[in-house]
Motif scaffolding. Sequence first.
Motif, mmCIF file in Angstrom:
data_model
loop_
_atom_site.group_PDB
_atom_site.id
_atom_site.type_symbol
_atom_site.label_atom_id
_atom_site.label_comp_id
_atom_site.label_asym_id
_atom_site.label_seq_id
_atom_site.Cartn_x
_atom_site.Cartn_y
_atom_site.Cartn_z
ATOM 1 N N VAL A 169 81.840 60.086 138.232
ATOM 2 C CA VAL A 169 80.488 58.891 138.634
ATOM 3 C C VAL A 169 79.205 59.273 137.736
ATOM 4 O O VAL A 169 78.449 58.706 138.155
ATOM 5 C CB VAL A 169 81.148 59.762 139.918
ATOM 6 C CG1 VAL A 169 82.069 59.142 140.991
ATOM 7 C CG2 VAL A 169 80.084 60.633 140.107
ATOM 8 N N GLU A 170 79.406 60.127 136.833
ATOM 9 C CA GLU A 170 79.053 60.495 136.247
ATOM 10 C C GLU A 170 77.593 59.705 135.785
ATOM 11 O O GLU A 170 76.366 59.479 136.074
ATOM 12 C CB GLU A 170 78.584 61.155 135.017
ATOM 13 C CG GLU A 170 78.466 63.811 135.603
ATOM 14 C CD GLU A 170 78.871 63.855 133.560
ATOM 15 O OE1 GLU A 170 78.910 63.538 133.373
ATOM 16 O OE2 GLU A 170 78.923 64.500 134.057
ATOM 17 N N GLU A 171 78.404 58.159 134.880
ATOM 18 C CA GLU A 171 77.877 57.142 134.826
ATOM 19 C C GLU A 171 77.345 55.799 135.383
ATOM 20 O O GLU A 171 78.088 54.635 135.373
ATOM 21 C CB GLU A 171 78.598 56.990 133.034
ATOM 22 C CG GLU A 171 78.379 58.425 132.470
ATOM 23 C CD GLU A 171 76.405 58.118 132.054
ATOM 24 O OE1 GLU A 171 75.590 56.619 132.417
ATOM 25 O OE2 GLU A 171 76.652 59.553 131.791
ATOM 26 N N VAL A 172 78.044 56.108 136.930
ATOM 27 C CA VAL A 172 78.313 55.119 138.428
ATOM 28 C C VAL A 172 77.519 54.572 138.845
ATOM 29 O O VAL A 172 76.391 56.265 139.503
ATOM 30 C CB VAL A 172 80.138 55.365 139.202
ATOM 31 C CG1 VAL A 172 80.008 54.440 139.612
ATOM 32 C CG2 VAL A 172 81.277 55.414 137.597
ATOM 33 N N ASP A 173 77.282 54.034 139.293
ATOM 34 C CA ASP A 173 76.210 53.905 140.550
ATOM 35 C C ASP A 173 76.919 53.859 141.562
ATOM 36 O O ASP A 173 77.025 52.690 142.145
ATOM 37 C CB ASP A 173 75.484 52.182 140.158
ATOM 38 C CG ASP A 173 74.481 51.543 141.273
ATOM 39 O OD1 ASP A 173 73.936 53.069 141.439
ATOM 40 O OD2 ASP A 173 74.207 51.099 141.242
ATOM 41 N N LEU A 174 76.940 54.560 142.532
ATOM 42 C CA LEU A 174 76.810 54.983 143.155
ATOM 43 C C LEU A 174 76.115 54.603 144.456
ATOM 44 O O LEU A 174 75.305 54.435 144.142
ATOM 45 C CB LEU A 174 77.698 56.654 143.833
ATOM 46 C CG LEU A 174 79.267 57.284 143.372
ATOM 47 C CD1 LEU A 174 79.394 58.685 143.758
ATOM 48 C CD2 LEU A 174 79.942 56.810 143.636
ATOM 49 N N PRO A 175 76.693 54.291 145.572
ATOM 50 C CA PRO A 175 76.133 54.149 147.161
ATOM 51 C C PRO A 175 75.237 55.025 147.234
ATOM 52 O O PRO A 175 76.517 56.729 147.232
ATOM 53 C CB PRO A 175 76.867 53.318 147.774
ATOM 54 C CG PRO A 175 78.369 53.554 147.789
ATOM 55 C CD PRO A 175 78.233 53.735 146.266
ATOM 56 N N ALA A 176 74.530 55.241 148.063
ATOM 57 C CA ALA A 176 73.727 56.518 147.925
ATOM 58 C C ALA A 176 73.174 56.105 149.930
ATOM 59 O O ALA A 176 72.960 54.991 150.811
ATOM 60 C CB ALA A 176 72.315 56.994 148.055
ATOM 61 N N TRP A 177 73.391 57.277 150.479
ATOM 62 C CA TRP A 177 72.756 57.197 152.437
ATOM 63 C C TRP A 177 71.633 58.008 152.355
ATOM 64 O O TRP A 177 71.209 59.089 151.605
ATOM 65 C CB TRP A 177 73.665 57.028 152.950
ATOM 66 C CG TRP A 177 73.598 57.372 154.452
ATOM 67 C CD1 TRP A 177 72.792 58.429 154.826
ATOM 68 C CD2 TRP A 177 73.858 56.759 155.186
ATOM 69 N NE1 TRP A 177 73.050 58.035 156.655
ATOM 70 C CE2 TRP A 177 73.283 56.702 156.462
ATOM 71 C CE3 TRP A 177 73.974 55.303 154.884
ATOM 72 C CZ2 TRP A 177 73.219 56.347 158.174
ATOM 73 C CZ3 TRP A 177 73.911 54.692 155.981
ATOM 74 C CH2 TRP A 177 73.252 54.748 157.677
ATOM 75 N N VAL A 178 70.499 57.684 153.279
ATOM 76 C CA VAL A 178 69.316 58.778 152.895
ATOM 77 C C VAL A 178 68.855 58.760 154.729
ATOM 78 O O VAL A 178 69.322 58.119 155.104
ATOM 79 C CB VAL A 178 68.003 57.614 152.034
ATOM 80 C CG1 VAL A 178 66.575 58.172 152.603
ATOM 81 C CG2 VAL A 178 68.554 57.500 150.887
ATOM 82 N N GLY A 179 68.816 60.083 154.667
ATOM 83 C CA GLY A 179 68.481 60.781 155.550
ATOM 84 C C GLY A 179 69.527 60.894 156.587
ATOM 85 O O GLY A 179 70.282 61.459 156.162
#
Length: 753
Positions: free
Chosen positions: A521-531
Motif C-alpha cells: 500500500v506504499e503507493e496506494v491511497d488507503l482510506p484514513a480514519w481520524v481520531g
Amino acid sequence: MIEEGYFAPQLTGGGGGKGRTLRTEQRLERLGIRLEEMAFWRERAHEDLDAWSFNGAALELGQSWPKLEGVSLLEHPRVVVPEEWPVEELRLELDLGGEGLVRLSYPSRDADLFGMDTQHRSWPIKAREFSLSVEAVARLPLGVPNRGARLNRARLVWAEVDLVSLARKLSLVMEAARSLGDHDVVDPLLACAERALGLLRWPSATTEYLSRTAGSFEMQQIWSLPDGLEAHPPALDDEHRDAIRFAAQELDADLAQLKARFPSQGAVALTGHAHLDLAWLWPLDETRRKARRTYHTAVGLMDRYPEFVFNQSTAQAYAWIAEDDPALFERMKEMAAAGQWEPTGAMWVEPDVNLPAGESLVRQLLYGQRFFKRHFGKTHTVCWLPDCFGFTGALPQLLAGAGVGNFFTHKMNWSETNKFPHDLFWWEGLDGTRVLAHQFWNPSGGYNGEPGPASTLATWGNYRGKRDFPQTLLAIGYGDGGGGATSEMIERVRALESFPVVPELHFTKVSEFYDSARSAVEEVDLPAWVGEMYLEYHRGTYTTQGRTKYLHRRAERDLVAAEVVGAMAVLSGGERLGSLEPLWQVLLRNEFHDILPGSSIREVYVTAESELEGVVDDAADILRQSMNRLSDELVDVGERDAVVVVNPDAAPRPLRIESTEGLPGGQEVDGGSILSGTQTVAGLSAHVVMEAAPRGALAVSERLLENSMIRVKLNSGGTLESVYDQIAQREVLDGRGNQLWAYVDKPRAFDAW
C-alpha cells in the motif's frame, strides 16, 4: 439378511442434465446422511479406560464427581496398548466432566501435556505404555459450572485413519456447496462427492450394521432395538479400506480438475490464536490454569504440524507461565525461535484504552515491550486488541512512540448502529500520527475462527480492502476462555488446498502479514480514519463497578506521584528508591478490558479491589518516605510550623491541600483540615508554605455560602435554590439544583453491559 453392497450414487441432481431429478438441497441432505452413517465406522477398535481414581479414591466410568469445588486430580494407572494396534493410528479420547490439563507419562520418563475442554478431547499417543493424570475443574466453557460433572468417556481408540480423512473432505465439499449458493461450481462439486461415495464398498450385514449405528438419532427413535446387538461389532475389512483409499484418490483427482476450471478466489492468511480473557466469567487463578492448558495444546500442535503458526499476546500471561510451568515457557521460547510461536501485542495485557490515563497506556507498552525483548529477543510492531470496547484517538501516537506501527482489532464490527466503513486503513491519531490498521469480518466466530469454507469464503467476501492488498487475516482457534486451535482445524486447512473457488489458505505470522500489507500500500491511497474509534456496544460497562474504577484512578495517580517525588528526593541528595514496576504490573493487569470496564463476575472485583488497595497503600508508603527525605534535604529546622508542598504534575496547580491531620494555617473540617490559598505551585516542584494567602472573604450561614466569585443558597429540602455567578452577574440554575433522580435500568444483555 441384507447383502453387502456399494454406496450407490443414485441419481445425481441439479444442473438440468439428463436423468437429474434431485435439487441441490436434496443432494446436500443425502450427502449429510451418508456422512452421519460413515461416522459410526471411524473406530476400528477401542478399549475403555476404567481404572480411574478421583483425589485418591476409586471412581468408575459413568460416576459423578464426589467434589465439584476447586481443582481435583484424576489418575489412571498404566495402560498397555494391544500388540496388533499401530501406535500412529491411535487416539486417546477423554470426556471427564470438566476442563483440565492432561498429562501422559511414558516409561521413558517422557511426558506429553494437553489441554482438555469441550473442543479438545482427542490426542495422539507416542508409546505402547502410558499412565494418565488430569488436573481438572468442574467447568464448561466460559466458566459455566458443570453441576453434573461425571466421567463420561475415557477410551483408547484405533482409528480408521483413511475413512476419517475421506469423511473430512466430503464434509468440506458439503460445507463449500452450502456456502457457495448458486455458484456454477456447486453442481460439479457435489458430483465429485457423489462419485466418491459410489466407489465405496460398505458393510450392510444386519446385525453388525445395527450394532454400529445403534446410537444414531434414527435408531434411537425406534420403539425397541433388536436383541443381540454387539458391544464391539466388526470393523471394516481390507476390501472396504481399499475402496476407501481408491475413492479418496479419485476425489482428489476430480477436485484438482475442478480447481483448474474454477481456481481459488482470494487469499486468507491464517494465524492460530486462543483469545484468553485475563478474567471475565472466571477469576484470575483459573486464567493461570487456562493459560497452561492452552499453551500446552498449541506447542503440541506445532510438534505435529510444522506449518502451524500461533500468535498470543499479553505479557502478564507469559509471566505467569514462567512462574507456574518453567519447562513450558522454555518450549514456547524454542517455538518462537523456530518461527511457529509468535508473541505479539506489545502490551502487558489487552487493556481497556478508554479509562486508563495516558501514562498507564505508556506503561502497558513499556513493560510489555521490555518483557518480550528480555525473554524472546525482540519487541513487537503490532498492537493486538481484538476485543476492546472502543479506542481512544490518542493511541496511535503512543503506539508509534513504542515502535508499534500496526494495529489490529475485530471489535469495530460489533457496532450496532453505524457500520465501521474500513477494514484496511490508516488510523490517524489526534496529533497526526498514523498506524496501519486492519480488521477482518468473520461472521462465523469472529476472532475465534474456524478455517472451513463457510468462514473463509465469508471473510474474503466481506473484505473491502482486497483491491489495495489481496489478502486478509483470519485468526483460527477456540477462544475467550482460551483453548485454541485443534488438529482437525489444521487438517481441514491441508484438505482445502485442492478445493476450487475457496480462497487460498496459508499460515503466517501477524507481523509478516502487516509487513506485506505495508509494502503493497506504499503507493496506494488507503482510506484514513481520524481520531477515536467509538464502539456502539458494551457502553453500560463504564458506569459499573465504581469502587474498582475509583481505586484504579487513585492507584494511577499515587504511583506517578510516588515516582516523581522519589526522583526529586534523589536529585536533592536523598537515597534512591527501588523500582515501582511490580506495583505498576498489578495496576496494569487490572486494566484488562473485562476487568476495569466492569463486565466481569463478582469474584473478579473482590480480587481487583484488594490488589488495587494494596497498590494505593504501598504507593502511599513510598510517597511518605520520599516526602520525608525531600523535607530533610530542603528544609532547615526552625521555630515556625510549615508545610512542604510538592506538585508531581508537569502543569502548575493552585494550592489546595486536604489532610486527615491538622495543617498549619489550615481550616478545620470534618475528618481533618484544608489549606487553600491564592498561590500557584509550579509543575515538578517543591515549596515550603508557612502561610497560605487567603482567597477572599467567605460568608457562611445555615443556608448560604458566599465569596467574591459565587453565592449559593440552599432550601430546606437540601436542594439548591440558587447558584449566582458574582463575576458574570447572572443566575446559573433554571429551577432547583441538586435533585436526586432514580431510573430503572434493565440492560438487554448481561447485567453490567
